[in-house]
Motif scaffolding. Sequence first.
Motif, PDB file in Angstrom:
ATOM      1  N   VAL A 230       0.840  -1.207   0.000  1.00 24.15           N
ATOM      2  CA  VAL A 230       0.000   0.000   0.000  1.00 24.15           C
ATOM      3  C   VAL A 230       0.873   1.255   0.000  1.00 24.15           C
ATOM      4  O   VAL A 230       0.596   2.224  -0.714  1.00 24.15           O
ATOM      5  CB  VAL A 230      -0.964  -0.022   1.210  1.00 24.15           C
ATOM      6  CG1 VAL A 230      -1.569   1.363   1.456  1.00 24.15           C
ATOM      7  CG2 VAL A 230      -2.075  -1.052   0.975  1.00 24.15           C
ATOM      8  N   LYS A 231       1.944   1.232   0.756  1.00 28.40           N
ATOM      9  CA  LYS A 231       2.867   2.375   0.753  1.00 28.40           C
ATOM     10  C   LYS A 231       3.535   2.550  -0.600  1.00 28.40           C
ATOM     11  O   LYS A 231       3.930   3.664  -0.977  1.00 28.40           O
ATOM     12  CB  LYS A 231       3.918   2.192   1.849  1.00 28.40           C
ATOM     13  CG  LYS A 231       3.358   2.329   3.260  1.00 28.40           C
ATOM     14  CD  LYS A 231       4.433   2.113   4.307  1.00 28.40           C
ATOM     15  CE  LYS A 231       3.852   2.239   5.710  1.00 28.40           C
ATOM     16  NZ  LYS A 231       4.867   1.988   6.767  1.00 28.40           N
ATOM     17  N   GLU A 232       3.627   1.434  -1.355  1.00 28.60           N
ATOM     18  CA  GLU A 232       4.220   1.486  -2.696  1.00 28.60           C
ATOM     19  C   GLU A 232       3.196   1.891  -3.763  1.00 28.60           C
ATOM     20  O   GLU A 232       3.559   2.034  -4.939  1.00 28.60           O
ATOM     21  CB  GLU A 232       4.803   0.115  -3.045  1.00 28.60           C
ATOM     22  CG  GLU A 232       5.989  -0.281  -2.161  1.00 28.60           C
ATOM     23  CD  GLU A 232       6.325  -1.768  -2.259  1.00 28.60           C
ATOM     24  OE1 GLU A 232       5.635  -2.492  -3.033  1.00 28.60           O
ATOM     25  OE2 GLU A 232       7.265  -2.215  -1.570  1.00 28.60           O
ATOM     26  N   GLY A 233       1.917   2.044  -3.347  1.00 28.68           N
ATOM     27  CA  GLY A 233       0.906   2.514  -4.295  1.00 28.68           C
ATOM     28  C   GLY A 233      -0.279   1.598  -4.519  1.00 28.68           C
ATOM     29  O   GLY A 233      -1.218   1.969  -5.244  1.00 28.68           O
ATOM     30  N   LEU A 234      -0.284   0.392  -3.937  1.00 28.92           N
ATOM     31  CA  LEU A 234      -1.417  -0.518  -4.087  1.00 28.92           C
ATOM     32  C   LEU A 234      -2.660   0.091  -3.451  1.00 28.92           C
ATOM     33  O   LEU A 234      -2.622   0.597  -2.329  1.00 28.92           O
ATOM     34  CB  LEU A 234      -1.103  -1.855  -3.412  1.00 28.92           C
ATOM     35  CG  LEU A 234      -2.203  -2.924  -3.449  1.00 28.92           C
ATOM     36  CD1 LEU A 234      -2.381  -3.469  -4.871  1.00 28.92           C
ATOM     37  CD2 LEU A 234      -1.891  -4.056  -2.473  1.00 28.92           C
ATOM     38  N   ARG A 235      -3.784   0.022  -4.165  1.00 29.02           N
ATOM     39  CA  ARG A 235      -5.047   0.544  -3.653  1.00 29.02           C
ATOM     40  C   ARG A 235      -6.014  -0.611  -3.415  1.00 29.02           C
ATOM     41  O   ARG A 235      -6.453  -1.260  -4.358  1.00 29.02           O
ATOM     42  CB  ARG A 235      -5.650   1.544  -4.648  1.00 29.02           C
ATOM     43  CG  ARG A 235      -4.809   2.811  -4.841  1.00 29.02           C
ATOM     44  CD  ARG A 235      -5.322   3.598  -6.028  1.00 29.02           C
ATOM     45  NE  ARG A 235      -5.224   2.808  -7.256  1.00 29.02           N
ATOM     46  CZ  ARG A 235      -5.767   3.165  -8.411  1.00 29.02           C
ATOM     47  NH1 ARG A 235      -6.442   4.284  -8.523  1.00 29.02           N
ATOM     48  NH2 ARG A 235      -5.633   2.376  -9.486  1.00 29.02           N
ATOM     49  N   ILE A 236      -6.320  -0.861  -2.154  1.00 28.50           N
ATOM     50  CA  ILE A 236      -7.253  -1.928  -1.791  1.00 28.50           C
ATOM     51  C   ILE A 236      -8.121  -1.460  -0.636  1.00 28.50           C
ATOM     52  O   ILE A 236      -7.777  -0.520   0.086  1.00 28.50           O
ATOM     53  CB  ILE A 236      -6.524  -3.233  -1.386  1.00 28.50           C
ATOM     54  CG1 ILE A 236      -5.540  -2.972  -0.225  1.00 28.50           C
ATOM     55  CG2 ILE A 236      -5.839  -3.867  -2.575  1.00 28.50           C
ATOM     56  CD1 ILE A 236      -4.892  -4.246   0.327  1.00 28.50           C
ATOM     57  N   ARG A 237      -9.258  -2.140  -0.485  1.00 32.73           N
ATOM     58  CA  ARG A 237     -10.107  -1.994   0.695  1.00 32.73           C
ATOM     59  C   ARG A 237     -10.100  -3.330   1.416  1.00 32.73           C
ATOM     60  O   ARG A 237     -10.059  -4.380   0.775  1.00 32.73           O
ATOM     61  CB  ARG A 237     -11.534  -1.621   0.318  1.00 32.73           C
ATOM     62  CG  ARG A 237     -11.671  -0.369  -0.510  1.00 32.73           C
ATOM     63  CD  ARG A 237     -13.137   0.011  -0.687  1.00 32.73           C
ATOM     64  NE  ARG A 237     -13.941  -1.108  -1.164  1.00 32.73           N
ATOM     65  CZ  ARG A 237     -15.275  -1.156  -1.095  1.00 32.73           C
ATOM     66  NH1 ARG A 237     -15.944  -0.155  -0.532  1.00 32.73           N
ATOM     67  NH2 ARG A 237     -15.946  -2.191  -1.565  1.00 32.73           N
ATOM     68  N   CYS A 238     -10.151  -3.300   2.736  1.00 32.56           N
ATOM     69  CA  CYS A 238     -10.022  -4.531   3.511  1.00 32.56           C
ATOM     70  C   CYS A 238     -11.175  -4.702   4.494  1.00 32.56           C
ATOM     71  O   CYS A 238     -11.680  -3.724   5.055  1.00 32.56           O
ATOM     72  CB  CYS A 238      -8.706  -4.545   4.287  1.00 32.56           C
ATOM     73  SG  CYS A 238      -7.233  -4.447   3.236  1.00 32.56           S
ATOM     74  N   VAL A 239     -11.563  -5.950   4.688  1.00 29.63           N
ATOM     75  CA  VAL A 239     -12.545  -6.332   5.697  1.00 29.63           C
ATOM     76  C   VAL A 239     -11.836  -7.232   6.703  1.00 29.63           C
ATOM     77  O   VAL A 239     -11.215  -8.226   6.323  1.00 29.63           O
ATOM     78  CB  VAL A 239     -13.733  -7.082   5.066  1.00 29.63           C
ATOM     79  CG1 VAL A 239     -14.712  -7.529   6.143  1.00 29.63           C
ATOM     80  CG2 VAL A 239     -14.441  -6.201   4.048  1.00 29.63           C
ATOM     81  N   SER A 240     -11.924  -6.894   7.965  1.00 27.63           N
ATOM     82  CA  SER A 240     -11.221  -7.626   9.016  1.00 27.63           C
ATOM     83  C   SER A 240     -12.131  -8.672   9.652  1.00 27.63           C
ATOM     84  O   SER A 240     -13.343  -8.475   9.767  1.00 27.63           O
ATOM     85  CB  SER A 240     -10.731  -6.655  10.083  1.00 27.63           C
ATOM     86  OG  SER A 240     -10.240  -7.341  11.216  1.00 27.63           O
ATOM     87  N   THR A 241     -11.524  -9.777  10.105  1.00 24.29           N
ATOM     88  CA  THR A 241     -12.286 -10.828  10.777  1.00 24.29           C
ATOM     89  C   THR A 241     -12.176 -10.793  12.296  1.00 24.29           C
ATOM     90  O   THR A 241     -12.836 -11.582  12.973  1.00 24.29           O
ATOM     91  CB  THR A 241     -11.819 -12.213  10.290  1.00 24.29           C
ATOM     92  OG1 THR A 241     -10.420 -12.352  10.557  1.00 24.29           O
ATOM     93  CG2 THR A 241     -12.093 -12.390   8.805  1.00 24.29           C
TER      94      THR A 241
END
Length: 223
Positions: free
Chosen positions: A40-51
């Motif tokens: 993510v710091k390198e530029g990856l764009r994601i959304r996350c759902v935690s368990t």
Amino acid sequence: MEEKRHAGILAASFVKDGMTVGLGTGSTVYHVIVRLGERVKEGLRIRCVSTSEATTELAESLGLDLIPMSEVLNIDMTIDGADEVDRSCNGIKGGGGALLHEKLVADISRIVVWVVDSSKIVERLGAFPLPIEIVPFFHMQLISKLEGMGFSPRLRMSGSCPFTTDENNYIIDLETGFIEDPEGLHRKLKLMPGVIETGLFITTADIVVVGSKDGAKVLRNTR
């Protein structure tokens, strides 16, 4: 530790830009989350759902964008751990106490990836105690019923108090011996009043990443 790190790094490489990603719980998933934080710091764009609350705390500390389960209907990929995995990609999960949330997140995931070290791959499930999440109100009665069925149930404790899940339920760890019919046992336990969920995950994983001292390999569910 090195096997877990190898598995986590490889699994994290499966995540693509724009994905919604389910984040499991456990010591191997830790390495996945750390690597995703780096990406993510390198530029990856994601959304996350935690368990779990533990996963939420780690993910937030690394700058991952977390969204509540109530805001998603589908998840592109969930990466989770497992306590045992057989050759048919059946698994026992719940050693970390998050089995209910993990099963719900997996249910709406297009791809489920498990990350494990080599010791978790077994011919038959059952050496690891089977967690079942239960209603606290009925725990003594369930223990008695399970004993009557020939099992050796043990209420999971946290110090001097029963361990409580993120949904404020209890967990019974069940000594089953080797499980000949994982799906049948899952159904039998789920039909018992007071049992919310079992730690038997039947052919849930699409991909299992197995770490070794030299790297990691990928097993695919061919169902």
